[in-house]
Design a protein around this motif. Structure first.
Motif, PDB file in Angstrom:
ATOM      1  N   ILE A  89     -16.018 -37.299  86.663  1.00 51.74           N
ATOM      2  CA  ILE A  89     -15.722 -37.762  85.449  1.00 51.74           C
ATOM      3  C   ILE A  89     -14.072 -37.456  85.332  1.00 51.74           C
ATOM      4  O   ILE A  89     -13.146 -38.495  85.059  1.00 51.74           O
ATOM      5  N   VAL A  90     -13.845 -36.168  85.414  1.00 50.19           N
ATOM      6  CA  VAL A  90     -12.392 -36.033  85.022  1.00 50.19           C
ATOM      7  C   VAL A  90     -11.302 -36.384  86.377  1.00 50.19           C
ATOM      8  O   VAL A  90     -10.498 -36.669  86.130  1.00 50.19           O
ATOM      9  N   GLY A  91     -11.697 -36.153  87.303  1.00 49.14           N
ATOM     10  CA  GLY A  91     -10.984 -36.415  88.596  1.00 49.14           C
ATOM     11  C   GLY A  91     -11.118 -34.947  89.521  1.00 49.14           C
ATOM     12  O   GLY A  91     -11.580 -34.038  88.773  1.00 49.14           O
ATOM     13  N   THR A  92     -10.421 -34.931  90.674  1.00 50.73           N
ATOM     14  CA  THR A  92     -10.278 -33.660  91.515  1.00 50.73           C
ATOM     15  C   THR A  92      -9.008 -33.860  92.158  1.00 50.73           C
ATOM     16  O   THR A  92      -8.250 -34.811  92.271  1.00 50.73           O
ATOM     17  N   GLU A  93      -8.757 -32.785  92.778  1.00 44.24           N
ATOM     18  CA  GLU A  93      -7.623 -32.526  93.620  1.00 44.24           C
ATOM     19  C   GLU A  93      -7.818 -32.879  94.976  1.00 44.24           C
ATOM     20  O   GLU A  93      -8.918 -32.102  95.370  1.00 44.24           O
ATOM     21  N   ILE A  94      -7.264 -33.396  95.907  1.00 43.01           N
ATOM     22  CA  ILE A  94      -7.442 -33.617  97.193  1.00 43.01           C
ATOM     23  C   ILE A  94      -6.143 -33.153  97.979  1.00 43.01           C
ATOM     24  O   ILE A  94      -5.072 -33.271  97.588  1.00 43.01           O
ATOM     25  N   MET A 105      -1.565 -30.651  97.437  1.00 36.98           N
ATOM     26  CA  MET A 105      -2.669 -31.013  96.575  1.00 36.98           C
ATOM     27  C   MET A 105      -2.279 -32.160  95.541  1.00 36.98           C
ATOM     28  O   MET A 105      -1.203 -32.041  95.225  1.00 36.98           O
ATOM     29  N   THR A 106      -3.108 -33.187  95.546  1.00 33.93           N
ATOM     30  CA  THR A 106      -2.701 -34.270  94.776  1.00 33.93           C
ATOM     31  C   THR A 106      -3.755 -34.556  93.850  1.00 33.93           C
ATOM     32  O   THR A 106      -4.824 -34.505  94.344  1.00 33.93           O
ATOM     33  N   PHE A 107      -3.533 -34.563  92.582  1.00 34.60           N
ATOM     34  CA  PHE A 107      -4.608 -34.989  91.667  1.00 34.60           C
ATOM     35  C   PHE A 107      -5.095 -36.230  91.468  1.00 34.60           C
ATOM     36  O   PHE A 107      -4.296 -37.242  91.408  1.00 34.60           O
ATOM     37  N   VAL A 108      -6.339 -36.774  91.887  1.00 38.98           N
ATOM     38  CA  VAL A 108      -6.654 -38.134  91.585  1.00 38.98           C
ATOM     39  C   VAL A 108      -7.625 -38.256  90.472  1.00 38.98           C
ATOM     40  O   VAL A 108      -8.512 -37.555  90.268  1.00 38.98           O
ATOM     41  N   LYS A 109      -7.065 -39.126  89.558  1.00 41.93           N
ATOM     42  CA  LYS A 109      -7.578 -39.123  88.032  1.00 41.93           C
ATOM     43  C   LYS A 109      -9.045 -39.772  88.356  1.00 41.93           C
ATOM     44  O   LYS A 109      -9.286 -40.912  89.000  1.00 41.93           O
ATOM     45  N   ALA A 144      -7.736 -29.717  85.028  1.00 41.64           N
ATOM     46  CA  ALA A 144      -8.255 -29.658  86.386  1.00 41.64           C
ATOM     47  C   ALA A 144      -7.377 -28.678  87.138  1.00 41.64           C
ATOM     48  O   ALA A 144      -5.859 -28.789  86.913  1.00 41.64           O
ATOM     49  N   ALA A 145      -7.890 -27.748  87.762  1.00 43.92           N
ATOM     50  CA  ALA A 145      -7.166 -26.889  88.497  1.00 43.92           C
ATOM     51  C   ALA A 145      -6.256 -26.205  87.772  1.00 43.92           C
ATOM     52  O   ALA A 145      -4.767 -25.816  88.123  1.00 43.92           O
ATOM     53  N   GLY A 146      -6.582 -26.011  86.470  1.00 48.72           N
ATOM     54  CA  GLY A 146      -5.517 -25.196  85.475  1.00 48.72           C
ATOM     55  C   GLY A 146      -4.322 -25.879  84.945  1.00 48.72           C
ATOM     56  O   GLY A 146      -3.482 -25.612  84.368  1.00 48.72           O
ATOM     57  N   THR A 147      -4.418 -27.132  85.200  1.00 44.67           N
ATOM     58  CA  THR A 147      -3.350 -28.202  84.771  1.00 44.67           C
ATOM     59  C   THR A 147      -4.043 -28.971  83.734  1.00 44.67           C
ATOM     60  O   THR A 147      -4.817 -29.544  84.070  1.00 44.67           O
ATOM     61  N   ARG A 148      -3.333 -29.154  82.697  1.00 47.81           N
ATOM     62  CA  ARG A 148      -3.794 -30.115  81.567  1.00 47.81           C
ATOM     63  C   ARG A 148      -3.203 -31.568  81.821  1.00 47.81           C
ATOM     64  O   ARG A 148      -1.881 -31.850  82.085  1.00 47.81           O
ATOM     65  N   TYR A 149      -4.008 -32.798  81.593  1.00 47.10           N
ATOM     66  CA  TYR A 149      -3.498 -33.984  81.876  1.00 47.10           C
ATOM     67  C   TYR A 149      -4.006 -34.635  80.511  1.00 47.10           C
ATOM     68  O   TYR A 149      -5.006 -34.686  80.082  1.00 47.10           O
ATOM     69  N   GLU A 150      -2.807 -35.328  79.978  1.00 51.70           N
ATOM     70  CA  GLU A 150      -3.123 -36.155  78.892  1.00 51.70           C
ATOM     71  C   GLU A 150      -3.799 -37.385  79.207  1.00 51.70           C
ATOM     72  O   GLU A 150      -3.713 -38.124  80.151  1.00 51.70           O
ATOM     73  N   LEU A 151      -4.770 -37.793  78.157  1.00 51.71           N
ATOM     74  CA  LEU A 151      -5.441 -39.038  78.386  1.00 51.71           C
ATOM     75  C   LEU A 151      -4.540 -40.362  77.664  1.00 51.71           C
ATOM     76  O   LEU A 151      -3.945 -39.941  76.686  1.00 51.71           O
ATOM     77  N   PRO A 152      -4.929 -41.498  78.146  1.00 53.71           N
ATOM     78  CA  PRO A 152      -4.204 -42.817  77.480  1.00 53.71           C
ATOM     79  C   PRO A 152      -4.651 -42.769  75.949  1.00 53.71           C
ATOM     80  O   PRO A 152      -5.815 -42.589  75.545  1.00 53.71           O
ATOM     81  N   GLU A 153      -3.520 -43.525  75.235  1.00 55.87           N
ATOM     82  CA  GLU A 153      -3.903 -43.735  73.804  1.00 55.87           C
ATOM     83  C   GLU A 153      -3.933 -45.251  73.635  1.00 55.87           C
ATOM     84  O   GLU A 153      -2.890 -45.627  74.296  1.00 55.87           O
ATOM     85  N   PRO A 154      -4.542 -45.523  72.866  1.00 58.94           N
ATOM     86  CA  PRO A 154      -5.758 -45.267  72.247  1.00 58.94           C
ATOM     87  C   PRO A 154      -6.957 -44.736  73.127  1.00 58.94           C
ATOM     88  O   PRO A 154      -7.243 -45.414  74.370  1.00 58.94           O
ATOM     89  N   PHE A 155      -7.747 -43.917  72.797  1.00 57.06           N
ATOM     90  CA  PHE A 155      -8.875 -43.410  73.430  1.00 57.06           C
ATOM     91  C   PHE A 155     -10.242 -43.576  72.725  1.00 57.06           C
ATOM     92  O   PHE A 155     -10.204 -42.583  71.766  1.00 57.06           O
ATOM     93  N   PHE A 156     -11.183 -44.412  73.206  1.00 55.10           N
ATOM     94  CA  PHE A 156     -12.438 -44.621  72.578  1.00 55.10           C
ATOM     95  C   PHE A 156     -13.398 -44.523  73.559  1.00 55.10           C
ATOM     96  O   PHE A 156     -13.431 -45.074  74.508  1.00 55.10           O
ATOM     97  N   VAL A 157     -14.415 -43.715  73.150  1.00 56.48           N
ATOM     98  CA  VAL A 157     -15.568 -43.458  73.897  1.00 56.48           C
ATOM     99  C   VAL A 157     -17.071 -43.978  73.294  1.00 56.48           C
ATOM    100  O   VAL A 157     -17.183 -43.758  71.982  1.00 56.48           O
ATOM    101  N   LEU A 158     -17.560 -44.861  73.961  1.00 63.56           N
ATOM    102  CA  LEU A 158     -19.123 -45.429  73.387  1.00 63.56           C
ATOM    103  C   LEU A 158     -19.912 -44.880  74.380  1.00 63.56           C
ATOM    104  O   LEU A 158     -20.076 -45.242  75.501  1.00 63.56           O
ATOM    105  N   ALA A 159     -20.891 -43.594  73.629  1.00 64.53           N
ATOM    106  CA  ALA A 159     -21.824 -43.246  74.660  1.00 64.53           C
ATOM    107  C   ALA A 159     -23.208 -43.680  74.322  1.00 64.53           C
ATOM    108  O   ALA A 159     -23.575 -44.206  72.918  1.00 64.53           O
TER     109      ALA A 159
END
Length: 332
Positions: A89-94, A105-109, A144-159
């Motif tokens: 969901i979040v992504g990972t470093e490769i 290491m590069t973070f893949v969103k 991820a790996a101790g680094t914070r990444y801001e999510l794009p705005e607006p951000f809307f989740v429908l579960a």
């Protein structure tokens, strides 16, 4: 009339007109479901997230994708399964080789980096993965790996949650359900609407959805919602509606003590008021009326009020409990 009053009046008319344009554009692909569409738009303008409950095959994905297209927002669909991991969901470093021959290491969103997220069947994934999604919803950021990444705005989740085939699922705890602004209930269409759907989808392709607004427009509308005034007595009415759902209190009615094991918290009162402000703007009003509170009582409370075993044994649904609450509390 002051300049600010003129600006406010213009913005109210713009949002009311926007609602008509959006509904008209969505009609290209969505038949009926007017109440569901309205509640989704209110949630989007209020800056909250939605939990939608309904059987499969009712065009939930198409509806959410169409809303994203109307607002020209990036859409992402995540299918929740028992083997889904937080990194999915979040992504990972490769480990990646740079141009100078070195490796780093590069973070893949992950797919959560979008404006509109459809979290399909969120109750089918383990709590650890649910928590990763809910953290993103609450904080609008991921770590991820101790680094914070801001999510794009607006951000809307429908579960979405499927009310059938509950075996092997991981129901969301009440504290996590409370993070959703609304619980929107989607049901089968009337026969005439269903026939319309069948005839449309078995003939030519529908016209494409045209983007009418941008993410910046959504953020501007969200700010306008918070500036809508509400009379104190209407705010008190919203608080009384929520407060009466709490059992074992001095003022609790007998039916609440019998049928409710746990009532709604303060976030429900905030949701009622904020949602009512958004609904007022969509209706072309610059002020909240009692009808706005009443209209949003069910989607606000149905996932925040926990029925007792006695209520379930007697066949008392959460919808009936909310109806009784609306009858019990006098309107201003």
């Amino acid at each position: 009339m002051s300049t600010s009053d003129v600006v406010e009046s213009d913005l109210v008319e713009q949002i009311r007109s926007a609602r008509e344009q959006i509904v008209g554009e969505l009609a290209k692909t969505i038949v009926g479901q007017h109440e569901v569409i309205e509640q989704l738009l209110i949630s989007l303008l209020a800056g909250g997230h939605c939990l939608i409950t309904g059987p499969p095959g009712l065009a939930k994905t198409l509806l959410v994708r169409s809303v994203a297209q109307v607002f020209h927002l990036k859409f992402s669909r995540i299918q929740f399964t028992p083997d889904l991991m937080p990194v999915d969901i979040v992504g990972t470093e490769i480990l990646e080789e740079t141009g100078d021959g070195h490796r780093g290491m590069t973070f893949v969103k992950g797919p959560v980096f979008a404006n509109v997220i459809l979290a399909d069947e969120i109750n089918r994934t383990p709590p650890k993965t649910q928590a990763a999604m809910l953290e993103a919803m609450q904080e609008h950021q991921v770590t991820a790996a101790g680094t914070r990444y801001e999510l794009p705005e607006p951000f809307f989740v429908l579960a979405t949650q499927n009310p059938i085939e509950m075996e092997g699922t991981y129901p969301l705890p009440e504290a996590q359900l409370d993070r959703f602004l609304f619980n929107v209930k989607i049901d089968y269409l009337p026969a005439s609407d269903e026939l319309d759907v069948v005839l449309r989808t078995t003939s030519s392709k529908p016209a494409p959805i045209e983007p009418l607004f941008s993410g910046d427009d959504v953020l501007r509308f969200q700010q306008a919602v918070r500036e809508v005034p509400i009379a104190r007595e209407i705010g008190e009415y919203a608080v009384r509606l929520v407060g009466i759902t709490r059992p074992a209190r001095e003022a609790s009615p007998e039916f609440i003590n019998e049928w409710v094991g746990w009532g709604a918290g303060t976030r429900a009162s905030q949701t009622l008021v904020l949602g009512a402000k958004a609904r007022a703007l969509l209706k072309g009003r610059a002020h909240v009326q009692t009808e706005d509170i009443v209209a949003l009582a069910h989607p606000t409370l149905r996932h925040r009020v926990l029925p007792t075993y006695k209520a379930e044994a007697e066949g008392v649904t959460i919808e009936k409990i909310i109806d009784r609450v609306l009858e019990e509390v006098p309107k201003p």
